[in-house]
Design a protein around this motif. Structure first.
Motif, mmCIF file in Angstrom:
data_model
loop_
_atom_site.group_PDB
_atom_site.id
_atom_site.type_symbol
_atom_site.label_atom_id
_atom_site.label_comp_id
_atom_site.label_asym_id
_atom_site.label_seq_id
_atom_site.Cartn_x
_atom_site.Cartn_y
_atom_site.Cartn_z
ATOM 1 N N ILE A 199 0.769 -1.050 0.027
ATOM 2 C CA ILE A 199 0.197 -0.255 -0.027
ATOM 3 C C ILE A 199 0.799 1.270 -0.093
ATOM 4 O O ILE A 199 0.572 2.118 -0.775
ATOM 5 C CB ILE A 199 -0.857 0.189 1.245
ATOM 6 C CG1 ILE A 199 -1.566 -1.347 1.076
ATOM 7 C CG2 ILE A 199 -1.996 1.240 1.307
ATOM 8 C CD1 ILE A 199 -2.877 -1.406 2.333
ATOM 9 N N LEU A 200 1.708 1.112 0.875
ATOM 10 C CA LEU A 200 2.641 2.559 0.911
ATOM 11 C C LEU A 200 3.561 2.758 -0.228
ATOM 12 O O LEU A 200 3.953 3.677 -0.849
ATOM 13 C CB LEU A 200 3.481 2.412 2.103
ATOM 14 C CG LEU A 200 3.076 2.502 3.458
ATOM 15 C CD1 LEU A 200 4.016 2.762 4.427
ATOM 16 C CD2 LEU A 200 2.420 3.872 3.418
ATOM 17 N N VAL A 210 5.747 11.702 2.962
ATOM 18 C CA VAL A 210 5.648 11.133 4.378
ATOM 19 C C VAL A 210 4.422 11.289 5.150
ATOM 20 O O VAL A 210 3.672 10.526 5.728
ATOM 21 C CB VAL A 210 6.661 11.329 5.313
ATOM 22 C CG1 VAL A 210 6.750 10.843 6.460
ATOM 23 C CG2 VAL A 210 8.130 10.993 4.513
ATOM 24 N N TRP A 211 3.969 12.818 5.100
ATOM 25 C CA TRP A 211 2.868 13.011 5.722
ATOM 26 C C TRP A 211 1.373 12.372 5.207
ATOM 27 O O TRP A 211 0.604 11.897 5.961
ATOM 28 C CB TRP A 211 2.534 14.605 5.624
ATOM 29 C CG TRP A 211 1.138 14.835 6.515
ATOM 30 C CD1 TRP A 211 0.237 15.504 5.960
ATOM 31 C CD2 TRP A 211 1.043 15.069 7.919
ATOM 32 N NE1 TRP A 211 -0.805 15.855 6.747
ATOM 33 C CE2 TRP A 211 -0.234 15.649 7.986
ATOM 34 C CE3 TRP A 211 1.670 14.861 8.881
ATOM 35 C CZ2 TRP A 211 -0.922 15.784 9.303
ATOM 36 C CZ3 TRP A 211 1.301 14.961 10.223
ATOM 37 C CH2 TRP A 211 -0.042 15.417 10.424
ATOM 38 N N THR A 212 1.383 12.236 4.067
ATOM 39 C CA THR A 212 0.276 11.698 3.136
ATOM 40 C C THR A 212 0.275 10.238 3.361
ATOM 41 O O THR A 212 -0.992 9.577 3.791
ATOM 42 C CB THR A 212 0.462 11.758 1.654
ATOM 43 O OG1 THR A 212 0.516 13.255 1.420
ATOM 44 C CG2 THR A 212 -0.826 11.240 0.855
ATOM 45 N N GLN A 213 1.524 9.402 3.516
ATOM 46 C CA GLN A 213 1.326 7.974 3.774
ATOM 47 C C GLN A 213 0.907 7.787 5.257
ATOM 48 O O GLN A 213 0.340 6.969 5.360
ATOM 49 C CB GLN A 213 2.808 7.706 3.667
ATOM 50 C CG GLN A 213 3.376 7.928 2.295
ATOM 51 C CD GLN A 213 4.732 7.340 2.308
ATOM 52 O OE1 GLN A 213 5.544 6.484 2.817
ATOM 53 N NE2 GLN A 213 5.691 8.199 1.290
ATOM 54 N N ARG A 216 -3.237 10.123 5.618
ATOM 55 C CA ARG A 216 -4.223 9.602 4.805
ATOM 56 C C ARG A 216 -4.414 8.075 4.446
ATOM 57 O O ARG A 216 -5.286 7.684 3.828
ATOM 58 C CB ARG A 216 -4.239 10.307 3.418
ATOM 59 C CG ARG A 216 -4.608 11.829 3.773
ATOM 60 C CD ARG A 216 -4.441 12.751 2.307
ATOM 61 N NE ARG A 216 -5.684 12.317 1.371
ATOM 62 C CZ ARG A 216 -5.734 12.925 0.365
ATOM 63 N NH1 ARG A 216 -5.091 13.620 -0.261
ATOM 64 N NH2 ARG A 216 -6.991 12.548 -0.512
ATOM 65 N N ILE A 217 -3.164 7.378 4.633
ATOM 66 C CA ILE A 217 -3.111 5.909 4.237
ATOM 67 C C ILE A 217 -3.130 5.227 5.331
ATOM 68 O O ILE A 217 -4.004 4.187 5.581
ATOM 69 C CB ILE A 217 -2.088 5.624 3.250
ATOM 70 C CG1 ILE A 217 -2.039 6.432 1.995
ATOM 71 C CG2 ILE A 217 -1.943 4.263 2.979
ATOM 72 C CD1 ILE A 217 -1.155 6.234 1.067
ATOM 73 N N CYS A 222 -5.706 2.000 10.800
ATOM 74 C CA CYS A 222 -5.366 1.800 12.225
ATOM 75 C C CYS A 222 -6.575 2.231 13.336
ATOM 76 O O CYS A 222 -6.490 2.411 14.487
ATOM 77 C CB CYS A 222 -4.130 2.469 12.764
ATOM 78 S SG CYS A 222 -2.673 2.012 11.992
ATOM 79 N N ARG A 223 -7.656 2.330 12.530
ATOM 80 C CA ARG A 223 -8.955 2.566 13.283
ATOM 81 C C ARG A 223 -9.311 1.909 14.492
ATOM 82 O O ARG A 223 -9.415 2.427 15.417
ATOM 83 C CB ARG A 223 -10.088 3.152 12.363
ATOM 84 C CG ARG A 223 -11.250 3.684 12.957
ATOM 85 C CD ARG A 223 -12.374 4.185 11.921
ATOM 86 N NE ARG A 223 -12.006 4.996 11.056
ATOM 87 C CZ ARG A 223 -12.796 5.068 10.003
ATOM 88 N NH1 ARG A 223 -14.003 4.723 9.890
ATOM 89 N NH2 ARG A 223 -12.051 6.043 9.030
#
Length: 307
Positions: A199-200, A210-213, A216-217, A222-223
């Motif tokens: 995915i990454l 890095v911030w988007t990874q 947003r991903i 991890c919810r």
């Protein structure tokens, strides 16, 4: 005139399904369920006894005992406990401590866990071990050093009435964050390691930084783990009384757990009234668990099955 009629197709009947066989209940399974029910009742017994005592007048329990049949039940003690202890003010104080503490702890822990588990960070394993080792330190050991330190850290008046870190919400919030972040990093780092690395890699190919990874991903995946940790962290910070008692001298800033002290008399204590106050204090944690129950259970069962 002759009419040709095609022969009728033979009717095929499907055989009836065999009757469902009853599953035999194994004696071992019955024993496990009986054991779990006994343990559940043992844990619920104090709470049920407190609720039962809070509905009865003290004169009745002092005469017949707490395990006697009730003659009169009412919610009068709940009204009295809420009004006499001033719980509204203490509930607000607890929310000021617990809500920012939980949010900041989960944000910092998730960011550190992402750096340790998802990025090729040199020394990441050592960093994870340091965060985990922090949980092994008894909190009471550093009470005195923190007390001296917070009295020497200046703060502007709009942040603290005492002009120092001592006797402020900031001191209690920082202590909670410092002690709880290690456990959250350990849990989230191990969970993030189970996420597919592809995915990454696909996000990096699409130009994600890095911030988007992270935001947003990885974080949406991890919810369940975040919900489980949020439930535990809120419960621990909500029920804590030690740090507020040590770092706060103003009684109007104390959390809701201190409101129970207002229900104690100097020469006499109505324990039925105290039980009603204890039930009221416990209600927010029960409500949080009910709201996050589905995510909490999903977080606890992560990794229990594959596929």
């Amino acid at each position: 005139m002759t009419v040709d009629t095609a022969p009728a197709a033979p009717v095929t009947t499907r055989p009836a399904p065999p009757p469902a066989r009853r599953r035999r209940v194994r004696p071992g399974r019955l024993g496990v369920h009986a054991f779990l029910m006994a343990v559940s009742l043992a844990f619920l017994a104090p709470l049920l006894l407190a609720v039962y005592a809070s509905l009865r007048p003290y004169d009745e329990t002092s005469k017949y005992g707490y395990f006697s049949l009730p003659k009169h039940l009412s919610f009068d003690y709940y009204k009295q406990a809420f009004s006499d202890s001033g719980m509204t003010k203490y509930f607000v104080n607890t929310m000021i401590i617990a809500v920012p503490g939980v949010l900041v702890t989960l944000f910092l822990a998730s960011f550190v866990a992402f750096a340790v588990s998802r990025l090729r960070l040199r020394g990441g394993i050592v960093l994870l071990m340091l965060f985990t080792a922090g949980n092994l330190l008894p909190q009471q050991v550093i009470v005195t050093p923190l007390y001296v330190l917070f009295n020497r850290i200046p703060l502007p008046y709009w942040m603290s009435d005492s002009m120092t870190m001592f006797d402020s919400y900031w001191a209690v919030i920082l202590v909670h964050i410092g002690f709880q972040i290690g456990f959250c990093v350990f849990v989230l780092a191990n969970f993030m390691r189970t996420l597919p690395q592809e995915i990454l890699e696909a996000a990096i190919v699409d130009g994600a930084g890095v911030w988007t990874q992270y935001w947003r991903i990885t974080l949406p995946l991890c919810r369940p783990a975040l919900a489980a940790l949020a439930t535990l962290q809120f419960t621990w910070m909500y029920n804590d009384f030690l740090w507020a008692l040590v770092f706060m001298s103003d009684g109007d800033k104390l959390p809701v757990t201190s409101a129970l002290n207002n229900l104690r008399g100097q020469f006499f204590t109505d324990y039925n009234l105290l039980a009603a106050g204890s039930v009221i204090v416990a209600l927010p944690t029960i409500l949080v668990f009910l709201l996050l129950q589905r995510h909490f259970i999903a977080g606890l069962t992560l990794g229990s099955s594959k596929g």
